[in-house]
Design a protein around this motif. Structure first.
Motif, PDB file in Angstrom:
ATOM      1  N   SER A  40      43.085 101.127  -2.367  1.00 42.17           N
ATOM      2  CA  SER A  40      41.927 101.352  -3.240  1.00 42.17           C
ATOM      3  C   SER A  40      42.259 101.170  -4.721  1.00 42.17           C
ATOM      4  O   SER A  40      41.364 101.181  -5.558  1.00 42.17           O
ATOM      5  CB  SER A  40      41.392 102.771  -3.027  1.00 42.17           C
ATOM      6  N   MET A  42      43.944 103.332  -6.435  1.00 48.50           N
ATOM      7  CA  MET A  42      43.922 104.652  -7.060  1.00 48.50           C
ATOM      8  C   MET A  42      45.323 105.217  -7.302  1.00 48.50           C
ATOM      9  O   MET A  42      45.476 106.239  -7.960  1.00 48.50           O
ATOM     10  CB  MET A  42      43.134 105.632  -6.176  1.00 48.50           C
ATOM     11  N   GLY A 231      42.179 111.665   0.251  1.00 45.88           N
ATOM     12  CA  GLY A 231      40.901 111.975  -0.378  1.00 45.88           C
ATOM     13  C   GLY A 231      40.635 111.129  -1.609  1.00 45.88           C
ATOM     14  O   GLY A 231      39.548 110.576  -1.777  1.00 45.88           O
ATOM     15  N   HIS A 232      41.638 110.990  -2.476  1.00 47.87           N
ATOM     16  CA  HIS A 232      41.464 110.184  -3.685  1.00 47.87           C
ATOM     17  C   HIS A 232      41.421 108.695  -3.366  1.00 47.87           C
ATOM     18  O   HIS A 232      40.726 107.931  -4.038  1.00 47.87           O
ATOM     19  CB  HIS A 232      42.588 110.486  -4.677  1.00 47.87           C
ATOM     20  N   GLU A 235      37.921 107.535  -2.635  1.00 46.58           N
ATOM     21  CA  GLU A 235      36.891 107.716  -3.675  1.00 46.58           C
ATOM     22  C   GLU A 235      36.048 106.466  -3.925  1.00 46.58           C
ATOM     23  O   GLU A 235      34.814 106.569  -4.050  1.00 46.58           O
ATOM     24  CB  GLU A 235      37.539 108.200  -4.977  1.00 46.58           C
ATOM     25  N   ILE A 238      33.489 106.245  -1.203  1.00 50.97           N
ATOM     26  CA  ILE A 238      32.479 107.291  -1.357  1.00 50.97           C
ATOM     27  C   ILE A 238      31.492 106.925  -2.458  1.00 50.97           C
ATOM     28  O   ILE A 238      30.274 107.026  -2.289  1.00 50.97           O
ATOM     29  CB  ILE A 238      33.154 108.644  -1.672  1.00 50.97           C
ATOM     30  N   GLU A 239      32.011 106.462  -3.600  1.00 50.77           N
ATOM     31  CA  GLU A 239      31.152 106.120  -4.734  1.00 50.77           C
ATOM     32  C   GLU A 239      30.233 104.947  -4.417  1.00 50.77           C
ATOM     33  O   GLU A 239      29.093 104.881  -4.878  1.00 50.77           O
ATOM     34  CB  GLU A 239      32.019 105.791  -5.950  1.00 50.77           C
ATOM     35  N   SER A 257      34.270 114.943   6.507  1.00 50.21           N
ATOM     36  CA  SER A 257      35.191 115.982   6.046  1.00 50.21           C
ATOM     37  C   SER A 257      35.987 116.577   7.207  1.00 50.21           C
ATOM     38  O   SER A 257      36.888 117.376   6.990  1.00 50.21           O
ATOM     39  CB  SER A 257      34.442 117.095   5.305  1.00 50.21           C
ATOM     40  N   THR A 264      37.943 117.411  -2.158  1.00 48.54           N
ATOM     41  CA  THR A 264      37.855 116.115  -2.839  1.00 48.54           C
ATOM     42  C   THR A 264      36.459 115.526  -2.697  1.00 48.54           C
ATOM     43  O   THR A 264      35.895 114.976  -3.647  1.00 48.54           O
ATOM     44  CB  THR A 264      38.893 115.136  -2.267  1.00 48.54           C
ATOM     45  N   LEU A 265      35.882 115.638  -1.492  1.00 51.88           N
ATOM     46  CA  LEU A 265      34.530 115.133  -1.261  1.00 51.88           C
ATOM     47  C   LEU A 265      33.524 115.895  -2.114  1.00 51.88           C
ATOM     48  O   LEU A 265      32.607 115.298  -2.692  1.00 51.88           O
ATOM     49  CB  LEU A 265      34.169 115.260   0.220  1.00 51.88           C
ATOM     50  N   ALA A 268      33.613 114.724  -5.636  1.00 53.80           N
ATOM     51  CA  ALA A 268      33.009 113.405  -5.819  1.00 53.80           C
ATOM     52  C   ALA A 268      31.488 113.458  -5.724  1.00 53.80           C
ATOM     53  O   ALA A 268      30.788 112.696  -6.397  1.00 53.80           O
ATOM     54  CB  ALA A 268      33.559 112.435  -4.775  1.00 53.80           C
ATOM     55  N   GLU A 269      30.948 114.357  -4.899  1.00 50.93           N
ATOM     56  CA  GLU A 269      29.522 114.336  -4.591  1.00 50.93           C
ATOM     57  C   GLU A 269      28.682 115.277  -5.441  1.00 50.93           C
ATOM     58  O   GLU A 269      27.529 114.972  -5.767  1.00 50.93           O
ATOM     59  CB  GLU A 269      29.309 114.679  -3.107  1.00 50.93           C
TER      60      GLU A 269
END
Length: 336
Positions: A40, A42, A231-232, A235, A238-239, A257, A264-265, A268-269
């Motif tokens: 990703s 990241m 989790g990161h 991201e 997720i975005e 989850s 982390t979720l 982000a949310e």
């Protein structure tokens, strides 16, 4: 994105289909986490530093609790057995699920999970009963710990992002969480089945060696480190695909989850721009799904590791229970 989807599929299915992965889950998730962070884009020094620091608190808690349990094993076992006999194992375990669930918001989910392990490991339960009680208790702990900012990382992050006070989450999700914890305790009573051939498990559970305690703590450290990377790393996915969706859809999508870090979720949310109903839906989806599979929550990881519960054993009971609870809450949140 294709690479992240492939990693997500591997994380979801390999622990249930490949024995070697199942028996080395910590190492597998650590590798998948690093892969997700690299794919990703990241991966950077800030993330590496975070991944090195985040697991320290839980690792120390597990290590210290392991040492205390070793040193105080005999009196603890006698006290637990005496109390369970006075109340009967059914009533004792039902109350345990409720008390640990509610207390986890103050003593933290980590300590509640360690106490759970001590209790379940001592009582003469049949294997299936042990697994089911543990899973129901972990659902209870995962939900209850979110009622205050000190219970678990998810609640800390949400309260901080929203700029709210200590009682914010109690007011927001307490009316749903507290009755659910009580119901989980009542349901647990019906799954208690003791092993009549044993009055005590003390003789069958010699104290752990210092080596075993240190190895378990090291595994927890690696596990949490892997979840941080994972989790990161997800991201961007997720975005791109999750943020901005309707609350009802987010509620079900947050079933991821079960394998990703819910803190982390949530980070982000959740946004201060959201209304209370949307945040409630997001949080309940994350918290309930977190009990479905072992990687979904820290209490699951601690309990499964100590009690030797496999990914398959957890999923066989945890997934149906989680889906039923999510379906009931969906009706409550979005239909009525």
């Amino acid at each position: 994105m294709i690479g992240l989807f492939i990693i997500l599929i591997l994380v979801l299915f390999l622990p249930f289909t490949v024995k070697k992965v199942e028996h080395n889950l910590e190492v597998f998730l650590f590798i998948m986490g690093i892969a997700a962070a690299i794919v990703s884009g990241m991966m950077n020094m800030d993330l590496i530093e975070k991944a090195l620091i985040d697991p320290i608190q839980i690792t120390l808690a597990v290590l210290i609790a392991g040492l205390i349990t070793k040193w105080a094993q005999v009196p603890l076992e006698k006290a637990i057995l005496a109390t369970s006999k006075a109340l009967t194992p059914r009533i004792f375990l039902g109350l345990m699920v409720i008390v640990l669930g509610l207390a986890s918001s103050i003593i933290t989910a980590i300590i509640a999970a360690i106490i759970l392990v001590i209790i379940v490991n001592v009582l003469p339960l049949e294997r299936q009963s042990e697994i089911r009680i543990t899973i129901l208790a972990c659902f209870s702990i995962g939900l209850g710990a979110a009622l205050t900012p000190i219970g678990e990382p998810l609640s800390t992050i949400v309260v901080s992002k929203m700029g709210e006070d200590f009682g914010y989450l109690m007011g927001l999700i307490g009316p749903e969480v507290i009755p659910t914890v009580i119901v989980l305790g009542i349901i647990s009573i019906f799954f208690v089945k003791t092993n009549p051939s044993s009055d005590t498990l003390t003789a069958e559970n010699p104290a752990e060696s210092y080596k075993e305690i240190i190895i378990r703590a090291a595994k927890i450290y690696l596990f949490v480190m892997g979840l941080t990377f994972l989790g990161h790393g997800f991201e961007p996915l997720i975005e791109t695909y999750i943020l901005g969706l309707s609350p009802a859809l987010l509620y079900w999508i947050n079933m991821i989850s079960a394998v990703l870090d819910n803190a982390t979720l949530a980070a982000a949310e959740v946004s201060p721009a959201m209304d209370g109903e949307t945040i409630r839906a997001i949080l309940l989806g994350l918290l309930i799904a977190g009990g479905m599979l072992i990687p979904g929550n820290i209490p699951n990881i601690i309990a499964a590791g100590k009690l030797n519960i496999t990914s398959k054993e957890w999923a066989v009971f945890g997934l149906p229970v989680g889906i039923i609870i999510m379906a009931l809450f969906f009706v409550i949140l979005f239909v009525f």
